[in-house]
Motif scaffolding. Structure first.
Motif, PDB file in Angstrom:
ATOM      1  N   ASP A  34       0.821  -1.216   0.000  1.00  0.00           N
ATOM      2  CA  ASP A  34       0.000   0.000   0.000  1.00  0.00           C
ATOM      3  C   ASP A  34       0.855   1.267   0.000  1.00  0.00           C
ATOM      4  O   ASP A  34       0.334   2.373  -0.158  1.00  0.00           O
ATOM      5  N   LYS A  35       2.167   1.089   0.200  1.00  0.00           N
ATOM      6  CA  LYS A  35       3.099   2.215   0.173  1.00  0.00           C
ATOM      7  C   LYS A  35       4.214   1.883  -0.822  1.00  0.00           C
ATOM      8  O   LYS A  35       5.258   1.350  -0.438  1.00  0.00           O
ATOM      9  N   PRO A  36       3.972   2.159  -2.109  1.00  0.00           N
ATOM     10  CA  PRO A  36       4.935   1.774  -3.153  1.00  0.00           C
ATOM     11  C   PRO A  36       6.356   2.249  -2.884  1.00  0.00           C
ATOM     12  O   PRO A  36       7.316   1.598  -3.298  1.00  0.00           O
ATOM     13  N   GLU A  37       6.498   3.374  -2.181  1.00  0.00           N
ATOM     14  CA  GLU A  37       7.855   3.861  -1.920  1.00  0.00           C
ATOM     15  C   GLU A  37       8.662   2.888  -1.076  1.00  0.00           C
ATOM     16  O   GLU A  37       9.896   2.842  -1.159  1.00  0.00           O
ATOM     17  N   THR A  38       7.992   2.057  -0.267  1.00  0.00           N
ATOM     18  CA  THR A  38       8.712   1.067   0.543  1.00  0.00           C
ATOM     19  C   THR A  38       9.174  -0.113  -0.292  1.00  0.00           C
ATOM     20  O   THR A  38      10.007  -0.895   0.156  1.00  0.00           O
ATOM     21  N   LEU A  39       8.634  -0.253  -1.489  1.00  0.00           N
ATOM     22  CA  LEU A  39       9.017  -1.355  -2.379  1.00  0.00           C
ATOM     23  C   LEU A  39      10.074  -0.927  -3.384  1.00  0.00           C
ATOM     24  O   LEU A  39      10.519  -1.734  -4.210  1.00  0.00           O
ATOM     25  N   ALA A  40      10.459   0.350  -3.339  1.00  0.00           N
ATOM     26  CA  ALA A  40      11.467   0.866  -4.267  1.00  0.00           C
ATOM     27  C   ALA A  40      12.834   0.970  -3.610  1.00  0.00           C
ATOM     28  O   ALA A  40      13.788   1.414  -4.234  1.00  0.00           O
ATOM     29  N   VAL A  41      12.924   0.579  -2.344  1.00  0.00           N
ATOM     30  CA  VAL A  41      14.197   0.615  -1.629  1.00  0.00           C
ATOM     31  C   VAL A  41      14.597  -0.812  -1.269  1.00  0.00           C
ATOM     32  O   VAL A  41      13.777  -1.727  -1.269  1.00  0.00           O
ATOM     33  N   GLY A  42      15.844  -0.974  -0.981  1.00  0.00           N
ATOM     34  CA  GLY A  42      16.324  -2.297  -0.610  1.00  0.00           C
ATOM     35  C   GLY A  42      16.487  -2.422   0.892  1.00  0.00           C
ATOM     36  O   GLY A  42      15.936  -1.639   1.663  1.00  0.00           O
ATOM     37  N   THR A  43      17.263  -3.398   1.288  1.00  0.00           N
ATOM     38  CA  THR A  43      17.503  -3.635   2.701  1.00  0.00           C
ATOM     39  C   THR A  43      18.916  -4.146   2.870  1.00  0.00           C
ATOM     40  O   THR A  43      19.557  -4.574   1.900  1.00  0.00           O
TER      41      THR A  43
END
Length: 929
Positions: A34-43
């Motif tokens: 629901d927060k696409p910006e969290t899927l555009a970063v790695g870990t």
């Protein structure tokens, strides 16, 4: 906006979206669709445990997490190499196909995804050079065979635990001894290991944990240049399996970061499948087969969207064969039976096995028309994409039962599960432990449904049983001392090596590879004969040893002798894990429908036609670094050394090598081939070779210029030096430079002045030496640790002379006529290196005066000329750097040398040293022709 992980996942797999745990693995715990910006970063990448039920996409999760972070995002904190380790060959083949498909899909959709030029370049490299398959009998094409020469490029390696763990222990099965250290280096540095289906890995699991503990950045204060990490993965993973005295701290951290599926997400989809479970008894194999046949015909086992498929899993190959035999009799008795009966176990050749997936071990083969009974062993426990409507499994350890349950109703719906007790006794429990089966049997009375939800409920209600159901006590544990002993690849005086098989597998699962050919009686196979991957058959080492040395294959089996380049009769000591053995077809032992049998009567089966020389996995010296293989145009030592230094500079920058180490390697690149100026090496180049320059500093020569006759390494004086190793001469040259210009240098006698004086030795005085050439100054400027590292990487740059300097067999045959003693690897006390040109750190080429070589470092104890012994220096390097980093530095120089050897430098003509200067001179010397 750059692509998100969801975009990458869908583009690669064709699935609409990843599971939540797959997102968290790639993007971190805060990943939220629901927060696409969290899927555009790695870990951050770290070692971890992944406990996910079977059938929920673990392979896609780990591979795409790595591709997303390392390749698409270009995150340098993620290791360059993904090492996917599996317990069985069938899993390797399936994983390879999936990975290749995902990479291809991403490349095809690169424009739509908006991938950066750098990401496209890395993906293209992977498409052309990966995955690299490492398993017995696998023959790699040229683009994949030399993966170890590109340590700065991404790579995906997929292999069996035998092939991968043996390489991680510096004793790679089925490969050149000289190349062992390179694979050891690259698999223990800058690599992310994925240990998949760990419940099947036996002692190999413990070895993987020990290795990771020894690689830890804080290990004795040795910070790795490029860290190595491990992910352990299974549907039944227990943290306790990894715990030992060495791993306690690591496991404590891993417990806090287990990646799994929370209870509140265990609903819908696969969690709604039903698998009612029933325990039954069968007094013998015949009774079991009859029950299988009856249940397969039962109307309740109706064909559906994915057909009527009954899967029967036995614990041993013998039981599976017998079960298959009785079922075949029942099928023949039944009128108009169209049942497709199949047998699957690990003792088949690739020739028969390669069609299994297409014919019946794949989702596409599970269609409405399927009417099939598959009899199998443990090889089907993991990684096989089929969905049985009825499952029979022999009583097995709890972790194996869970894996087997995962083969039923895999695509949804429901399935019936029967656990077969054939009369549990100590003898009948083999190959498992009696107590393991006894515990599993007692737990089955609480399990009414073998589905994911049923197993989850069982674990919640009977948590007290979990430790007993998942015991793990490895038979052997790799110790730090043993690992450091494995660093030295020199065999002992008997030619033997430390046995590592006990750290990889226990019992009879340590295999040899056998292939059959039509060899006439009382003849020896032609030395041009080679095996293809498809005709190799795995045979348990215990059974193979009996069959090959006292059974029908006695005196009808051969192994490849890489020293003599021919096939010789197989001896008992030749039968060791990973060995490839040729057997005459008339010795029997194989049936296309049953696999390996060891029966002399089974001698009628097809033999593929293969021509050419024995393949690389048989040739122990199949290396691009061998003397005659490093062929190009005529090239001097100076030009080649400078070329290697420039290739090495690019590699060092790419891997972010610390400046101090990079400096040492640069000097090593320019000095590594000085020993080729030795008369023995120059004598191995034909004097009348077309275009041979009239110099004594040739490093590279065209293919036809090398002397292949018996007088290889014949010096101008007529003396022969068989077994000569130029890298030892290069190393001794470094000592000679210090002794000539600075005998009290801290890397020689400086640290030992007081001791030597106390022992009554007169210390040498600093000579009124001639002017010091800049290449020599580069060496003299180093401190003792850096000099030792320089000497080591120069010595080890072919992998044949490393931690120990022993006289080779050819040296023992030498006749000492002048009192100088026997040679070591063809180098004798008092040998000389003539004046030659070398490039210095300023990029210019200078004359370095000739010098004599001393063998003092090879002796035990302190030398009054060269100080500490070679053995002491290597021990100090291991203490300072650790085996992994030291091997990594060694591998970088070797990679650069091999790559530079394949082509002449683009910006300078061979042997035309445009800036050759005499030591201390101001005018360049005229270049040699």
């Amino acid at each position: 906006m750059p692509p998100t992980f969801d975009h990458i996942f869908s583009a690669a797999t064709g699935k609409p979206a990843p599971f939540d745990y797959q997102r968290r693995l790639a993007c971190g715990p805060d990943a939220n669709p629901d927060k696409p910006e969290t899927l555009a970063v790695g870990t951050e990448c770290h070692s971890q445990l992944i406990s996910i039920p079977t059938g929920l996409g673990k392979t896609a999760a780990v591979v795409l997490a790595w591709l997303w972070n390392r390749v698409v995002r270009g995150d340098p904190s993620w290791p360059r190499r993904l090492v996917y380790c599996l317990p069985m060959r069938t899993l390797v083949e399936q994983t390879r196909d999936e990975v290749s498909k995902w990479i291809g899909n991403l490349l095809a959709k690169a424009d739509a995804l908006g991938l950066s030029p750098e990401a496209r370049d890395e993906l293209q490299w992977l498409a052309e050079h990966s995955p690299i398959i490492l398993m017995g009998g696998e023959e790699l094409d040229e683009t994949r065979r030399d993966w170890d020469l590109y340590p700065e490029r991404p790579a995906i390696l997929i292999g069996t635990q035998d092939m991968l763990l043996s390489r991680a222990l510096n004793r790679g099965y089925g490969m050149s001894r000289a190349r062992w250290p390179m694979h050891f280096a690259l698999l223990n540095n800058d690599a992310l290991w994925v240990m998949d289906e760990v419940q099947l890995m036996d002692v190999g699991l413990a070895t993987s944990a020990q290795l990771q503990a020894f690689r830890h950045p804080s290990e004795q204060g040795r910070k790795p240049v490029c860290p190595c990490l491990t992910w352990w993965m299974s549907a039944t993973l227990q943290p306790d399996w990894l715990e030992s005295a060495d791993t306690q701290a690591m496991v404590a951290t891993l417990r806090d970061t287990i990646l799994g599926i929370p209870q509140d997400q265990r609903r819908g989809g696969a969690w709604e499948i039903s698998k009612p479970c029933e325990e039954i008894t069968a007094k013998d194999t015949k009774a079991w087969a009859e029950r299988i046949w009856r249940e397969h015909q039962d109307p309740l086992n109706a064909s559906g969207e994915h057909g009527r498929i009954t899967l029967a899993i036995a614990n041993t190959v013998g039981t599976a064969r017998e079960l298959h035999r009785v079922l075949d009799q029942l099928r023949k008795k039944a009128k108009n039976s169209g049942v497709d009966l199949r047998l699957v176990h690990s003792r088949f050749r690739g020739l028969e096995r390669k069609d299994w997936r297409k014919d019946f071990l794949d989702r596409a083969a599970c269609n409405p028309a399927a009417d099939r009974i598959i009899v199998a062993t443990q090889v089907i426990e993991a990684g096989v994409d089929i969905s049985a409507t009825t499952l029979f499994t022999e009583l097995a350890p709890w972790s194996s039962l869970i894996q087997r349950f995962g083969r039923a109703a895999r695509y949804g719906g429901s399935a019936r599960v029967f656990v077969v007790d054939r009369g549990l006794t100590e003898k009948s429990s083999l190959p498992y432990e009696f107590e393991e089966l006894k515990t599993a049997k007692s737990a089955l009375r609480f399990l009414r449904d073998a589905s994911l939800s049923g197993l989850s409920q069982f674990e919640q209600e009977h948590a007290d049983l979990i430790p007993k159901l998942f015991p793990y006590a490895p038979m052997h544990l790799l110790l730090r001392r043993e690992l450091e002993e494995l660093f030295d690849t020199t065999p002992d005086l008997s030619g033997a090596d430390l046995d590592i098989s006990r750290f990889i597998r226990s019992g009879e699962e340590r295999d040899v590879l056998v292939f059959w050919r039509d060899v006439a009686p009382r003849t020896t196979p032609d030395d041009s004969l080679q095996a293809s991957r498809d005709e190799l058959c795995h045979v348990a080492i215990g059974e193979a040893r009996d069959w090959l040395t006292s059974g029908s294959a006695k005196a009808k089996a051969w192994v490849w002798d890489y020293l003599d380049g021919l096939w010789r009769v197989c001896r008992k000591e030749d039968v060791y894990p990973g060995q490839t053995i040729l057997v005459a077809q008339d010795a029997g032992g194989y049936d296309p429908g049953k696999g390996w049998t060891g029966d002399a009567a089974d001698c009628e089966f097809p033999i593929p036609t293969v021509s050419g020389s024995p393949s690389d996995y048989l040739r122990a010296d199949a290396s691009a670094e061998s003397e005659a293989a490093s062929q190009c145009s005529w090239e001097s030592i100076a030009v080649h050394g400078d070329h290697v230094a420039r290739v090495l500079a690019d590699i060092s920058a790419a891997v972010s090598l610390p400046a101090s180490s990079a400096q040492v390697l640069q000097i090593g690149a320019r000095w590594h081939d000085v020993g080729k100026a030795h008369a023995a090496f120059q004598g191995s180049i034909l004097a009348n070779a077309i275009g041979r320059p009239g110099t004594h500093d040739i490093a590279k020569a065209p293919r036809g210029a090398w002397d292949k006759r018996s007088d290889l390494y014949k010096m101008a004086s007529g003396e022969r030096r068989p077994g000569f190793r130029h890298e030892l001469a290069s190393t001794l040259s470094l000592f000679a430079i210090l002794e000539r210009h600075a005998p009290l240098h801290e890397a020689l006698l400086g640290k030992h002045r007081e001791l030597l004086s106390a022992l009554g030795h007169a210390l040498p005085t600093s000579p009124d030496s001639p002017s010091v050439a800049p290449p020599e100054q580069d060496v003299l400027a180093l401190n003792q640790p850096s000099f030792d590292l320089l000497a080591y990487v120069v010595c080890a740059h072919h992998g044949k002379v490393r931690g120990a300097w022993h006289a080779a067999p050819a040296d023992q045959d030498y006749r000492d006529r002048d009192g100088r003693g026997l040679p070591i690897h063809g180098v004798r006390e008092g040998d000389s290196i003539p004046t030659l040109s070398l490039t210095a750190s300023d990029g210019r080429t200078y004359l370095v005066q000739g010098h004599s070589l001393r063998l003092d470092p090879a002796h035990i104890g302190l030398s009054v000329r060269t100080g500490a012994s070679w053995a002491e220096r290597v021990a100090g390097l291991l203490e300072a750097h650790g085996p992994f980093t030291l091997a990594f530095l060694e591998a970088l120089l070797r990679a650069a040398d091999s790559r530079a050897s394949r082509s002449s430098p683009a910006d300078s003509p061979p042997l035309a040293n445009a800036a050759r200067r005499p030591a201390g001179g101001t005018e360049p010397e005229k270049a040699s022709p």
